[in-house]
Design a protein around this motif. Structure first.
Motif, mmCIF file in Angstrom:
data_model
loop_
_atom_site.group_PDB
_atom_site.id
_atom_site.type_symbol
_atom_site.label_atom_id
_atom_site.label_comp_id
_atom_site.label_asym_id
_atom_site.label_seq_id
_atom_site.Cartn_x
_atom_site.Cartn_y
_atom_site.Cartn_z
ATOM 1 N N GLU A 129 0.835 -1.200 0.000
ATOM 2 C CA GLU A 129 0.000 0.000 0.000
ATOM 3 C C GLU A 129 0.870 1.249 0.000
ATOM 4 O OE1 GLU A 129 -3.394 2.114 2.760
ATOM 5 O OE2 GLU A 129 -3.117 -0.042 2.897
ATOM 6 N N ASN A 130 0.480 2.239 -0.794
ATOM 7 C CA ASN A 130 1.204 3.506 -0.858
ATOM 8 C C ASN A 130 0.939 4.275 0.436
ATOM 9 O OD1 ASN A 130 2.089 6.126 -1.256
ATOM 10 N ND2 ASN A 130 1.525 6.153 -3.408
ATOM 11 N N LEU A 131 1.893 4.244 1.355
ATOM 12 C CA LEU A 131 1.709 4.878 2.660
ATOM 13 C C LEU A 131 1.701 6.401 2.565
ATOM 14 C CD1 LEU A 131 3.881 2.562 4.932
ATOM 15 C CD2 LEU A 131 1.423 2.436 4.445
ATOM 16 N N ASP A 132 2.265 6.953 1.492
ATOM 17 C CA ASP A 132 2.246 8.401 1.323
ATOM 18 C C ASP A 132 0.824 8.908 1.066
ATOM 19 O OD1 ASP A 132 5.038 8.785 1.633
ATOM 20 O OD2 ASP A 132 5.347 8.126 -0.436
ATOM 21 N N LYS A 133 -0.059 8.026 0.633
ATOM 22 C CA LYS A 133 -1.453 8.403 0.357
ATOM 23 C C LYS A 133 -2.418 7.881 1.419
ATOM 24 C CE LYS A 133 -0.853 8.841 -4.587
ATOM 25 N NZ LYS A 133 -1.238 8.387 -5.916
ATOM 26 N N ASN A 134 -1.890 7.255 2.461
ATOM 27 C CA ASN A 134 -2.731 6.705 3.522
ATOM 28 C C ASN A 134 -2.725 7.675 4.708
ATOM 29 O OD1 ASN A 134 -3.745 5.295 5.802
ATOM 30 N ND2 ASN A 134 -3.162 3.335 4.900
ATOM 31 N N PRO A 135 -3.884 8.281 5.035
ATOM 32 C CA PRO A 135 -3.914 9.270 6.122
ATOM 33 C C PRO A 135 -3.622 8.684 7.509
ATOM 34 C CG PRO A 135 -6.137 8.780 5.359
ATOM 35 C CD PRO A 135 -5.192 8.080 4.426
ATOM 36 N N ASP A 136 -3.667 7.354 7.635
ATOM 37 C CA ASP A 136 -3.369 6.716 8.919
ATOM 38 C C ASP A 136 -1.867 6.558 9.164
ATOM 39 O OD1 ASP A 136 -6.079 6.531 9.345
ATOM 40 O OD2 ASP A 136 -6.204 4.414 8.786
ATOM 41 N N PHE A 137 -1.047 6.887 8.157
ATOM 42 C CA PHE A 137 0.401 6.734 8.286
ATOM 43 C C PHE A 137 1.100 8.068 8.070
ATOM 44 C CE2 PHE A 137 -0.883 2.425 7.876
ATOM 45 C CZ PHE A 137 0.053 1.719 8.603
ATOM 46 N N PHE A 155 16.259 5.176 3.253
ATOM 47 C CA PHE A 155 15.634 4.427 4.341
ATOM 48 C C PHE A 155 14.578 5.328 4.968
ATOM 49 C CE2 PHE A 155 19.866 2.533 3.943
ATOM 50 C CZ PHE A 155 19.515 1.196 3.788
ATOM 51 N N THR A 156 13.357 4.821 5.105
ATOM 52 C CA THR A 156 12.270 5.622 5.651
ATOM 53 C C THR A 156 11.545 4.847 6.754
ATOM 54 O OG1 THR A 156 10.609 4.825 4.072
ATOM 55 C CG2 THR A 156 11.901 6.752 3.415
ATOM 56 N N THR A 157 10.895 5.593 7.620
ATOM 57 C CA THR A 157 10.050 4.996 8.663
ATOM 58 C C THR A 157 8.712 5.722 8.665
ATOM 59 O OG1 THR A 157 11.989 4.509 10.038
ATOM 60 C CG2 THR A 157 9.833 4.469 11.132
ATOM 61 N N TYR A 158 7.655 4.934 8.628
ATOM 62 C CA TYR A 158 6.294 5.455 8.716
ATOM 63 C C TYR A 158 5.693 5.010 10.041
ATOM 64 C CZ TYR A 158 6.417 6.566 3.744
ATOM 65 O OH TYR A 158 6.746 7.095 2.518
ATOM 66 N N LYS A 159 4.974 5.915 10.679
ATOM 67 C CA LYS A 159 4.296 5.601 11.934
ATOM 68 C C LYS A 159 2.806 5.419 11.644
ATOM 69 C CE LYS A 159 3.410 7.369 16.550
ATOM 70 N NZ LYS A 159 3.545 8.462 17.475
ATOM 71 N N ASN A 160 2.227 4.351 12.204
ATOM 72 C CA ASN A 160 0.804 4.100 12.083
ATOM 73 C C ASN A 160 0.092 4.911 13.175
ATOM 74 O OD1 ASN A 160 -1.817 3.102 11.979
ATOM 75 N ND2 ASN A 160 -1.189 0.961 11.818
ATOM 76 N N LEU A 161 -0.768 5.827 12.779
ATOM 77 C CA LEU A 161 -1.462 6.696 13.723
ATOM 78 C C LEU A 161 -2.708 6.030 14.309
ATOM 79 C CD1 LEU A 161 -1.221 9.984 11.615
ATOM 80 C CD2 LEU A 161 0.317 9.204 13.435
ATOM 81 N N LYS A 162 -3.107 4.894 13.757
ATOM 82 C CA LYS A 162 -4.326 4.200 14.222
ATOM 83 C C LYS A 162 -4.082 2.692 14.316
ATOM 84 C CE LYS A 162 -7.602 7.575 12.477
ATOM 85 N NZ LYS A 162 -8.734 7.825 11.574
ATOM 86 N N VAL A 163 -3.119 2.285 15.140
ATOM 87 C CA VAL A 163 -2.787 0.868 15.296
ATOM 88 C C VAL A 163 -3.972 0.117 15.907
ATOM 89 C CG1 VAL A 163 -1.183 -0.781 16.336
ATOM 90 C CG2 VAL A 163 -0.364 1.478 15.670
#
Length: 164
Positions: A129-137, A155-163
């Motif tokens: 899934e494209n995390l750049d387009k996911n508002p939860d990340f 190297f990138t890190t995405y945080k899940n805002l709605k785990v």
């Protein structure tokens, strides 16, 4: 639980049940990050490893509908069983490593996603899934670009805002 992967410019993650790129810096990062920890994967991902053998120096958990025992692995046959199994470990030491269906199933449960972004198109047949387009990340870390093995990576890190 975290996810770890590499993705091309189109969020492609694999081709013909294999990696699209051979990037030593990415493999080193994967090895150092997951070594001594728990890796969670689908059966096809396990089969894609050399000899179809589990990764050394890690606890290997395989999600398989078949549910047959696999030497060196903990096999679970459902999401509920998997979630119960990973509760036995420190969640910061559990890494989802593929494939596409396993990532899709477990992404809502991952607090972070570690993505090595490859500035190329690999002709993928499996996507993340494209995390750049996911508002939860939210993108919380991005390294400077580096050239390695003919590819530019970050190297990138995405945080899940709605785990979950």
């Amino acid at each position: 639980m975290k996810a770890i992967l590499h993705a091309d410019k189109e969020w492609g993650i694999g081709k013909s049940n294999s990696l699209m790129f051979s990037i030593p810096a990415d493999m080193k990062f994967f090895r150092e990050t997951t070594s001594g920890n728990v890796v969670v994967m689908g059966l096809n991902t396990l089969k894609s490893f050399p000899g179809g053998k589990p990764l050394n120096n890690r606890t290997n958990i395989v999600l398989s509908a078949i549910g047959e025992p696999i030497e060196g692995c903990i096999v679970v046959s459902s999401l509920d069983e998997l979630l119960q199994e990973v509760k036995k470990y420190d969640s910061d030491k559990v890494f989802v490593i593929g494939g596409a269906m396993t990532y899709k199933l477990l992404l809502p449960y991952c607090s972070e996603v570690l993505v090595t972004k490859v500035d190329a198109v690999g002709g993928a047949d499996a996507y993340f899934e494209n995390l750049d387009k996911n508002p939860d990340f939210e993108l919380v870390y991005e390294s400077a670009p580096q050239e390695t093995n003919g590819y530019q990576i970050k190297f990138t890190t995405y945080k899940n805002l709605k785990v979950k």
